[in-house]
Design a protein around this motif. Sequence first.
Motif, PDB file in Angstrom:
ATOM      1  N   CYS A  44       0.839  -1.195   0.000  1.00  0.00           N
ATOM      2  CA  CYS A  44       0.000   0.000   0.000  1.00  0.00           C
ATOM      3  C   CYS A  44       0.874   1.246   0.000  1.00  0.00           C
ATOM      4  CB  CYS A  44      -0.878  -0.027   1.244  1.00  0.00           C
ATOM      5  SG  CYS A  44      -1.958   1.398   1.394  1.00  0.00           S
ATOM      6  N   HIS A  46       0.258   3.994   1.256  1.00  0.00           N
ATOM      7  CA  HIS A  46       0.104   4.746   2.501  1.00  0.00           C
ATOM      8  C   HIS A  46       1.217   4.359   3.477  1.00  0.00           C
ATOM      9  CE1 HIS A  46      -2.243   5.477   6.463  1.00  0.00           C
ATOM     10  NE2 HIS A  46      -1.587   6.561   6.117  1.00  0.00           N
ATOM     11  N   LYS A  47       1.145   3.150   4.059  1.00  0.00           N
ATOM     12  CA  LYS A  47       2.209   2.741   4.982  1.00  0.00           C
ATOM     13  C   LYS A  47       2.655   1.312   4.743  1.00  0.00           C
ATOM     14  CE  LYS A  47       1.544   6.228   8.415  1.00  0.00           C
ATOM     15  NZ  LYS A  47       1.322   6.617   9.797  1.00  0.00           N
ATOM     16  N   GLY A  48       2.524   0.874   3.508  1.00  0.00           N
ATOM     17  CA  GLY A  48       3.099  -0.416   3.134  1.00  0.00           C
ATOM     18  C   GLY A  48       2.269  -1.635   3.475  1.00  0.00           C
ATOM     19  N   GLY A  49       0.992  -1.460   3.755  1.00  0.00           N
ATOM     20  CA  GLY A  49       0.140  -2.611   4.088  1.00  0.00           C
ATOM     21  C   GLY A  49       0.077  -3.616   2.945  1.00  0.00           C
ATOM     22  N   CYS A  63      -7.366  -1.762   1.695  1.00  0.00           N
ATOM     23  CA  CYS A  63      -6.151  -2.111   2.428  1.00  0.00           C
ATOM     24  C   CYS A  63      -6.511  -2.596   3.833  1.00  0.00           C
ATOM     25  CB  CYS A  63      -5.223  -0.890   2.510  1.00  0.00           C
ATOM     26  SG  CYS A  63      -3.708  -1.244   3.428  1.00  0.00           S
ATOM     27  N   LEU A  65      -4.829  -2.422   6.546  1.00  0.00           N
ATOM     28  CA  LEU A  65      -4.307  -1.658   7.688  1.00  0.00           C
ATOM     29  C   LEU A  65      -5.160  -0.445   8.055  1.00  0.00           C
ATOM     30  CD1 LEU A  65      -0.426  -1.786   7.531  1.00  0.00           C
ATOM     31  CD2 LEU A  65      -2.073  -3.412   8.436  1.00  0.00           C
ATOM     32  N   HIS A  66      -5.413   0.436   7.079  1.00  0.00           N
ATOM     33  CA  HIS A  66      -6.166   1.648   7.425  1.00  0.00           C
ATOM     34  C   HIS A  66      -7.322   1.906   6.475  1.00  0.00           C
ATOM     35  CE1 HIS A  66      -1.815   2.097   8.413  1.00  0.00           C
ATOM     36  NE2 HIS A  66      -2.322   2.262   9.620  1.00  0.00           N
ATOM     37  N   ASN A  67      -7.694   0.858   5.759  1.00  0.00           N
ATOM     38  CA  ASN A  67      -8.922   0.903   4.960  1.00  0.00           C
ATOM     39  C   ASN A  67      -8.930   1.876   3.777  1.00  0.00           C
ATOM     40  OD1 ASN A  67     -10.102  -1.083   6.565  1.00  0.00           O
ATOM     41  ND2 ASN A  67     -10.733   0.446   8.074  1.00  0.00           N
ATOM     42  N   TRP A  68      -7.768   2.222   3.266  1.00  0.00           N
ATOM     43  CA  TRP A  68      -7.794   2.965   2.014  1.00  0.00           C
ATOM     44  C   TRP A  68      -8.329   2.025   0.939  1.00  0.00           C
ATOM     45  CZ3 TRP A  68      -3.161   6.633   0.666  1.00  0.00           C
ATOM     46  CH2 TRP A  68      -3.010   7.572   1.691  1.00  0.00           C
TER      47      TRP A  68
HETATM   48  S1  FES Z   1      -1.097   1.063   4.902  1.00  0.00           S
HETATM   49 FE1  FES Z   1      -2.745   0.848   3.532  1.00  0.00          FE
HETATM   50  S2  FES Z   1      -4.197   2.253   4.240  1.00  0.00           S
HETATM   51 FE2  FES Z   1      -2.496   2.520   5.566  1.00  0.00          FE
END
Ligand code: FES
Length: 109
Positions: A44, A46-49, A63, A65-68
């Motif tokens: 991802c 965002h933060k690599g999820g 995603c 991790l944080h639902n993007w």
């Molecule tokens: S790592 Fe994917 S939404 Fe944060």
Amino acid sequence: MSMIDIAALADIPREGARVVRTPQGCVAIFRTATDQVFALDDRCPHKGGPLSEGIVHGTQVTCPLHNWVFDMATGQAQGADEGRVATHAVQVRDGRILLDAARLTSRAA
Ligand code: FES
């Protein structure tokens, strides 16, 4: 474009994913409920999820991790979130999934 056979379509559950390791990192291969197949980096923006562990709905994946939410055809983040996941050419032929070989070999050296 030369394509490499990576799996049978039946190897991936509907609304599921499988990870293919390449010299450039992992690629997530997704199968939708209607048997469309998409290939995205399994990371991802965002933060690599691990997107391969996300939830597939329609032609989008959320995603874990944080639902993007990402459009799997374009890799573009949806809604207010900004970011893009690299997408890769993938085809289904005779029940087999074929991934663009350039991804598997380029930049390997
Ligand atoms: S790592 Fe994917 S939404 Fe944060």
